[in-house]
Structure formats: structure tokens, C-alpha cells
Design an enzyme around this catalytic site. Structure first.
Site, short mmCIF file in Angstrom:
data_model
loop_
_atom_site.label_atom_id
_atom_site.label_comp_id
_atom_site.label_asym_id
_atom_site.label_seq_id
_atom_site.Cartn_x
_atom_site.Cartn_y
_atom_site.Cartn_z
N PHE A 167 0.81 -1.23 0.00
CA PHE A 167 0.00 0.00 0.00
C PHE A 167 0.84 1.27 0.00
CE2 PHE A 167 -2.27 -3.20 2.73
CZ PHE A 167 -3.05 -3.69 1.72
N ILE A 181 2.98 -6.92 -4.61
CA ILE A 181 2.59 -6.38 -3.30
C ILE A 181 1.19 -6.85 -2.91
CG2 ILE A 181 4.15 -4.45 -3.61
CD1 ILE A 181 1.88 -2.61 -4.21
N THR A 206 -0.93 -7.60 -5.52
CA THR A 206 -1.74 -7.15 -6.65
C THR A 206 -1.98 -8.22 -7.70
OG1 THR A 206 0.36 -6.34 -7.44
CG2 THR A 206 -1.11 -4.73 -6.46
N ALA A 213 2.09 -3.17 -13.85
CA ALA A 213 1.57 -3.93 -15.00
C ALA A 213 2.12 -3.34 -16.29
CB ALA A 213 0.05 -3.92 -15.00
N ARG A 229 -6.58 -1.92 -21.28
CA ARG A 229 -6.76 -3.36 -21.48
C ARG A 229 -6.71 -4.08 -20.13
NH1 ARG A 229 -2.48 -6.78 -25.05
NH2 ARG A 229 -3.77 -8.60 -25.49
N ASN A 258 -6.28 -9.47 -16.70
CA ASN A 258 -6.89 -10.61 -15.98
C ASN A 258 -8.09 -10.08 -15.21
OD1 ASN A 258 -7.57 -12.43 -13.89
ND2 ASN A 258 -5.51 -13.30 -13.86
N LYS A 296 -3.43 0.14 -18.17
CA LYS A 296 -3.28 1.42 -17.47
C LYS A 296 -2.95 1.29 -15.99
CE LYS A 296 -5.80 4.73 -20.27
NZ LYS A 296 -6.95 5.66 -20.25
N GLY A 356 -4.07 -0.49 -9.47
CA GLY A 356 -3.83 -0.59 -8.03
C GLY A 356 -4.44 0.54 -7.23
N GLU A 357 -4.61 1.69 -7.84
CA GLU A 357 -5.02 2.85 -7.05
C GLU A 357 -6.37 3.44 -7.43
OE1 GLU A 357 -0.82 4.22 -7.66
OE2 GLU A 357 -0.97 4.63 -5.53
MO1 MOS Z 1 1.48 2.82 -4.05
S1 MOS Z 1 1.07 4.30 -2.63
O1 MOS Z 1 2.39 3.83 -5.10
O2 MOS Z 1 2.37 1.61 -3.31
#
Ligand code: MOS
Length: 743
Positions: free
Chosen positions: A245, A470, A472, A514, A633, A636, A706, A709-710
Site C-alpha cells: 500500500f 505487493i 496485486t 503492469a 486493457r 486478468n 493502465k 492498483g489505485e
Molecule cells: Mo502505491 S502508494 O504507489 O504503493
């Protein structure tokens, strides 16, 4: 073709993780390991006047107590080393001298033969301080704010653009106005895995380090630079993380301590931090934001002012992009954006999931909702009316932007058209029901990375890059990309990461893994394919002798003619021809900056939320939420959905629960444990739905991905706050929205 990309492949590392065979940094056991326990400062500012460790040292098995008075000399103090995520300023240096810069600052390390002994001994150490007045209150010191210094980090975290148009003039003549302040609490990263480093002191003095980090290479560079070691002497291994995170983007102090002690004692050392100590090494900064919006009767946003104050430490200017987003998203002609920092006596803040983005949008998207209500227009309609195909800050197009599809598909799935705009118009028993929505936006970056691909003698594909997973799904999507590129079944592909001996990859953050490592994996597999083709051409009686590269493809573990798939050779046959040796290739993948800089590259989302608010108790339940994402794209759909759901959960948590409460008398975060620092748990989470809209992007990177994660967290807190307004008629501008704010 294996068509591995786009399949909902379950995590290839899932079994290892749930069975416990995936080891974390503090789980590597080596013979004669010693254990370090960190002592943290009890005061926020001042200096240490004495440390009495005599009682601790009397204990059998206590090896040494390291303090600023006896710390070994290291190269650290001669150079100004910057890690990959270091903001402008001077990084904190443990044990540099007697100075205390923040509460919880590590001031000593006790090393003993067992962890329990080290911890017990630490309790016997007497520290005397001389205190100075500290300042940990952001809101009380806004007048002392300064413009952040600009450094390398500003490339990824640009300062606000210059004002456009005339905000004051346009605002004063607007039909509808909103001018409010929004306050967000400090949050701390609380991954399940605590931070730890196990440093194995090898016979020749070399160090093998198991570290919890979002970048094995970043940790290695830190250790070599800080301790003046050569690259050959240090290896950092970090194959698994129990959550990051952002907390592992910078090397943390347990790494410094474990290496320092291992070198001094010539022993293997493990240092792990406690949950309480996780509240001492960086946090999402508190913010105060002032927003003023001016709109016309027909629902156009004319004037936008967004100012944010963030906090930082006394030694670094930690910055985030908090205020730029509105200028990108909304086509207002008159915009002024401003971002300032207040230096406080805390440790430097640290990137936390969508740093700045979730903070700024959690305020701005509430203000937009307020303006829509003032004008008397549906908040979704307002956003569709104020839609732009261009990033107005930079005056350039987006590489792709399917946000409109997110609005429409999300609204459809949620049933937004059924909404009665009147607050307090829906109820179920003593629960008020509310529907709210908000927009999300985040960057889509690609960084340089390297990867290696090997076709093994038994015809399997092994690909590696010193990246991180992490949580992801990096292992899984890289396996899919490699499998797809070389026409292999995913079962025959093995992707490895998290070892500084592997080809370079940057820290895993910013939602760029990615795109970054994926592009490197695709590239190296293509290069390996060229090598295999060359070998195939040289085989006896090769049907490919006169064939060009464009005419072939890789599929079903074969190299074959596109025009006639029956003309083929197996990859196993090719590698068999290579004199019993594996075939390998290494390649670098660089972003095409010349092309990319012509466009703004972003992910977008539209978030729709339903809440139930108990009218008597003020308890809020997010009963359902739909997030529609335009993320390019989707490699998964299963891991992608998990990413967005994880972000939505945290968004609910940020909106309703997370707050690191400071007692300013002590300058300390008081609720530094999971009992008192509340995060959303299963009971808080109900029906979450994710839509990925189609989005084709040929600019962002060779894969067209793109990063996800955030973006999942960004729009969520504002959508929750807006739904609470719709339910209750109460506008809360101070996160988290705890019960007392609704009564
Ligand atoms: Mo994220 S806050 O760039 O691990």
C-alpha cells in the site's frame, strides 16, 4: 495462441500464500540468528541527554545495545543518499545524533540471542531527554505554510499549473457558489505483515537480506550506498509481501538497523517492528482543503479554486498531487490551484494508495455534489455536462478516456435513474437511505524496466524481473503476458520476481507495475522469440530457412507459419538443437516518452454508492456500491476485479473509519494498534460490483494497460459522503465521517 491475456486466471502464487509456503522477510531462519528490538523515542522533539543500558547488558545473551553514542561509522553520514521514493530534503538518519525529531523515532537497537530477550532488555534501558516545544497540529499552523521544494520527485508529482482565466471575476458573477473547507485525518498503512528484515551474514562478510519492500533493487541500492558496500556484497530478496500500500516504497529503518548490527557483530540479525512501530514510519498526511466553485444556472462549472495544505516533516518536503485533478477533469475556464506544506514534528509522510488523488478527489467531488445541489441539477448530469476530452491543465488530449462510458454503464447497473434527488426522501424502517456518486482519476505511468526470459532445456519458459508482487497479482499477470507472447500454456511458464540479482525493475507503486514490468516481459519474450526463430532457421532441413520473421507466430508451444500452421517446429525441438543449453535473452523496455508526452495518460472511474444511516444511532452502512473503471486493457479480469474491490473497501474505510488520532500534548499518534485504529472489516462490506468498460489505448505502453492498483479507492470516499448527504441532509466535510458527526 494460448490467449492467456484476458483470462480470469487464479493467482499462480495463491496456493503458496494460503498454505504458508510463501515466506515473508521475518520468516527466514538461519543458524545462529540474533534478534534486534528497536527502542522508540517517548518525546516528539528535543534531545537525548543520557541512555543507561547497564542493566540490559548484564543479561546473559544480550549482545549489544546500539545508540547514537556508539553507532558504527558508516558511509551513510558522508553522502546524501536518496531512495527511489525520496522527496526533496534530507532523509531521516537513524542514530545520527542525540536529536529527536518525532515521537516514535528509533533511538536504539538491542540485539540479543532471542527476540524475547531483546524485547525484555529494551524495557530495562533508561533514556533521559531534554524536551523542546513541538508542533504537530496542522490546522493550528496553516499560516506557516510554505511552497514545496521542487525535486526529481516533481516529475511524477507535478506542482499545480499556473492559474487559467480569471477565477475571482468568474466566481463573483456565478449564479451558484460553493465555498467550503474540507479536513482529512492522518491515516497509517496497516498491511497484515509487519515490517522486518533478516540479514544473513555470510562467511565472506557478504550480506543476503530478506527484506519487506516494494522494491528489492531500491533496498539493495540503499544498503550499498549507506554502508559503502560494493554491489557484489549485497543481495536483497523479497519474493512475497503481506501487503504494501506504499509502506514499502522507501527502505524502512529496520533494514538500516539489521544491516548495521549484522556488520558490527558479524552475525546474522533479524529486526522486526511491532504494530505500534508501524505508526512511526510514514503516513498519509492530514490535509486541509479550501474549495470554491462557481456555476451557471444551466449547470456549467465556470470557476474552480482548490487549495490544499498538507503536512510534512521538518527534514523533507513530502508532496502529493492533491489539487491538480479538478483542473484536468473539468473544463472550467477560470481555475486557480494551490498546494502548500506545513512542516510539523512528525516523521515524513509516505505515499499511501493513490497518494493525493484520493485526498483531493474526496474533497473536490463533495464540493461538486454541493454545487449540483445548489444549481438543482442531478450530480451525474452535472458531470456529463462538464465533461472534457482534453486535459485542460496541460492543454493536451488524453491518450484515451472512456469516463463517459463509466458514468453511463455505472449508472445503469446501479439504477441511478430511479433516484429522487431530495435528501431524506428514502427510508427503510428507521434507516435513511442515500445514493451518492463521484468521479475517480489516477495516473497511468510506465517506467523503465528490464527482464530476462529463458527457454529451459525441458521446453519451459522462465521469466524474471526484480519487481514486487505487493498483493496485486504481479506473478499472475506476468505469467499470462509471457505465455501469450510465446504461445505457451500458462502451466509451462514460471515468472520470478523480488531478487536484486534479477534484471532491474523500479519500486512497485504508482499503479505502474503492469505497464512497466509487463512491457519488459512482453519485450523480452519477443526478443527470445527472434532468437528461437534464428535457431529454427538453422535446423537441418528447416522449413523456415527462407521465411521472414513477419511470417511466423508462436502458438501451442510451436513456432509455425501464419499462412500454414501445419508447417511448424516445437519449441522443445529448437532448444534441443542448442547443444543441450537453455536459450536465454535479456531486454530493456523504455517508455516511448516522445510519443507519450503529447498526451495525458490517466485511468478514470465512476462510483455509485448506497448507504443506510440509522437515524437514531448515526451508524452508516454502505449497502452497495458500483465502480465502473476505464483502465485500458484488462490483463486478468479476476485479479483486476480484486484490485478495484480492495480499493473500494479502503475507500469505505477512509470515508467512515480511518483516523490516526494525535494527542498534541505529546505529539504522538495515540491509537497505534488495530483495536483502536479502525479499518473496514468484513461486517462493514456488503454488495460491491465492478465494471470494466472497453478502452483501447495504443499510447500508454505496448500492452495498452493502465494499472489498477489505485483507481479503485479514488472516487469512493466522496461517493460515500455524498450518499450520506442524500440520506440525511447532513453535509460532512471532515473525514472520517464517524457517528458523532451525524448526530
Ligand atoms: Mo502505491 S502508494 O504507489 O504503493
Amino acid at each position: 495462441m494460448s490467449n492467456a491475456i484476458g483470462k480470469p486466471l487464479s493467482r499462480v502464487d495463491g496456493r503458496a500464500k494460503v498454505t504458508g509456503s510463501a515466506k515473508y522477510a521475518a520468516e527466514y531462519n538461519v543458524p545462529e540468528l540474533t534478534y534486534g528490538y528497536v527502542i522508540s523515542s517517548a518525546i516528539a522533539k528535543g534531545k537525548i541527554t543520557s541512555i543507561d543500558d547497564s542493566e540490559a547488558l548484564k543479561l546473559d545473551g544480550v549482545l549489544k545495545v546500539f545508540t547514537h553514542e556508539n553507532r558504527p561509522h558508516t558511509a551513510w553520514f558522508d553522502i546524501s543518499y536518496k531512495d527511489q521514493d525520496a522527496p526533496p530534503g534530507s532523509p531521516f538518519r537513524p542514530l545520527e545524533d542525540a536529536t529527536i525529531k518525532y515521537s516514535g523515532q528509533p533511538i536504539a537497537l538491542v540485539v540479543a540471542e532471542t527476540f524475547e530477550l531483546a524485547r525484555y532488555a529494551a524495557g530495562l534501558i533508561q533514556v533521559q531527554y531534554e524536551t523542546e516545544e513541538h508542533n504537530t497540529d496542522l490546522e493550528a499552523h496553516l499560516s506557516k505554510a510554505h511552497k514545496p521544494s521542487v525535486g526529481v520527485a516533481s516529475l511524477l508529482k507535478p506542482p499545480p499549473p499556473k492559474p487559467r482565466g480569471d477565477f475571482d471575476g468568474a466566481y463573483s458573477s456565478s449564479d451558484a457558489k460553493v465555498a467550503e473547507s474540507y479536513v482529512h485525518a492522518v491515516e497509517h498503512h496497516n498491511p497484515m505483515e509487519l515490517f522486518g528484515s533478516t540479514v544473513v551474514y555470510e562467511k565472506d562478510g557478504k550480506l543476503t537480506i530478506y527484506d519487506k519492500t516494494q522494491g528489492a533493487t531500491n533496498s539493495k541500492m540503499y544498503v550499498t550506498q549507506v554502508f559503502g558496500l560494493s554491489s557484489d556484497d549485497v543481495r536483497v530478496i523479497s519474493p512475497f509481501m503481506g501487503g504494501g500500500f506504499g509502506s514499502g516504497l522507501r527502505p524502512q529503518y529496520q533494514l538500516f538497523f539489521a544491516v548495521m548490527a549484522a556488520r558490527d557483530l558479524q552475525r546474522s540479525v533479524r529486526v522486526s517492528l511491532t504494530r505500534q512501530q508501524m505508526f512511526t514510519f510514514g503516513h498519509r498526511p492530514a490535509t486541509v482543503q479550501n474549495i470554491a466553485l462557481g456555476g451557471s444556472k444551466d449547470g456549467k462549472l465556470n470557476a474552480l479554486y482548490h487549495q490544499a495544505f498538507g503536512e510534512t516533516s521538518q527534514f523533507e518536503d513530502y508532496t502529493e498531487v492533491v489539487v491538480n485533478w479538478g483542473g484536468m477533469l473539468y473544463p472550467a475556464e477560470n481555475v486557480t490551484l494551490d498546494y502548500k506544506l506545513v512542516s510539523l514534528d512528525f516523521n515524513s509522510p509516505l505515499d499511501m494508495r493513490a497518494p493525493g488523488g484520493v485526498t483531493g478527489m474526496a474533497a473536490l467531488e463533495v464540493a461538486i455534489d454541493e454545487l449540483a445541489y445548489k444549481i438543482g441539477i442531478d450530480p451525474l448530469e452535472f458531470r456529463l455536462k462538464n465533461y472534457t476530452e482534453k486535459d485542460m491543465n496541460e492543454d493536451r488530449p488524453y491518450s484515451s478516456k472512456e469516463l463517459r462510458a463509466c458514468f453511463l454503464q455505472g449508472a445503469e447497473r446501479f439504477g441511478w435513474s430511479e433516484r429522487n434527488p431530495q435528501p431524506r426522501s428514502m427510508r427503510k424502517g428507521h434507516n435513511l437511505i442515500g445514493w451518492g456518486m463521484a468521479t475517480g482519476i489516477w495516473d497511468s505511468n510506465q517506467m523503465p524496466a528490464r527482464a530476462e526470459a529463458v527457454l529451459t532445456v525441458n521446453g519451459r519458459l522462465r521469466v524474471s524481473s526484480a519487481s514486487a508482487d505487493i498483493g496485486t497479482g504481479t506473478y499472475t499477470i506476468m505469467t499470462q503476458i509471457a505465455a501469450e507472447t510465446l504461445g505457451m500454456p500458462v502451466e509451462d511458464v514460471f515468472f520470478k520476481l523480488g531478487d536484486s540479482e534479477m534484471p532491474f525493475a523500479p519500486i512497485s507503486g504508482g499503479s505502474w507495475t503492469a505497464a512497466t514490468v509487463g512491457s519488459a516481459v512482453k519485450n523480452v519474450c519477443e526478443e527470445l522469440g527472434k532468437k528461437l526463430f534464428k535457431l529454427a532457421k538453422k535446423m537441418p532441413n528447416s522449413p523456415f530457412a527462407d521465411v521472414k520473421h513477419e511470417q511466423i507466430e508462436f502458438a501451442d508451444k510451436h513456432l509455425r507459419l501464419k499462412s500454414d500452421p501445419s508447417v511448424s517446429v516445437s519449441l522443445q525441438a529448437i532448444v534441443d538443437q542448442n547443444n543441450g543449453r537453455a536459450v536465454s535473452e535479456t531486454a530493456t523496455s523504455l517508455p516511448n516518452l516522445l510519443e507519450q508526452r503529447k498526451y495525458t495518460r490517466s485511468t478514470h472511474s465512476a462510483v455509485f454508492v448506497e448507504v443506510q444511516v440509522d437515524e437514531d444511532l448515526g451508524a452508516v452502512k454502505v449497502t452497495r456500491a458500483v465502480t465502473a473503471v476505464a483502465g485500458g486493457r484488462i490483463l486478468n479480469p479476476k485479479t483486476a476485479r480484486s484490485q478495484i474491490i480492495g480499493g473500494m473497501v479502503w475507500g469505505i474505510s477512509k470515508a467512515l473509519e480511518e483516523e490516526s488520532a494525535v494527542d498534541h500534548r505529546f505529539g504522538r499518534f495515540m491509537n497505534h494498534n488495530l483495536a483502536e485504529y479502525h479499518v473496514a472489516v468484513n461486517a462493514d462490506i456488503h454488495d460491491l460490483d465492478v465494471i470494466f468498460v472497453d478502452e483501447v489505448d495504443t499510447i500508454v505502453n505496448p500492452l495498452g494497460v493502465k494499472g489498477l492498483g489505485e483507481i479503485g479507492i479514488v472516487g469512493m470516499p466522496a461517493a460515500v459522503a455524498n450518499a450520506i448527504y442524500h440520506a440525511t441532509g447532513k453535509r460532512v466535510r471532515d473525514l472520517p465521517i464517524q457517528i458523532d458527526k451525524l448526530l
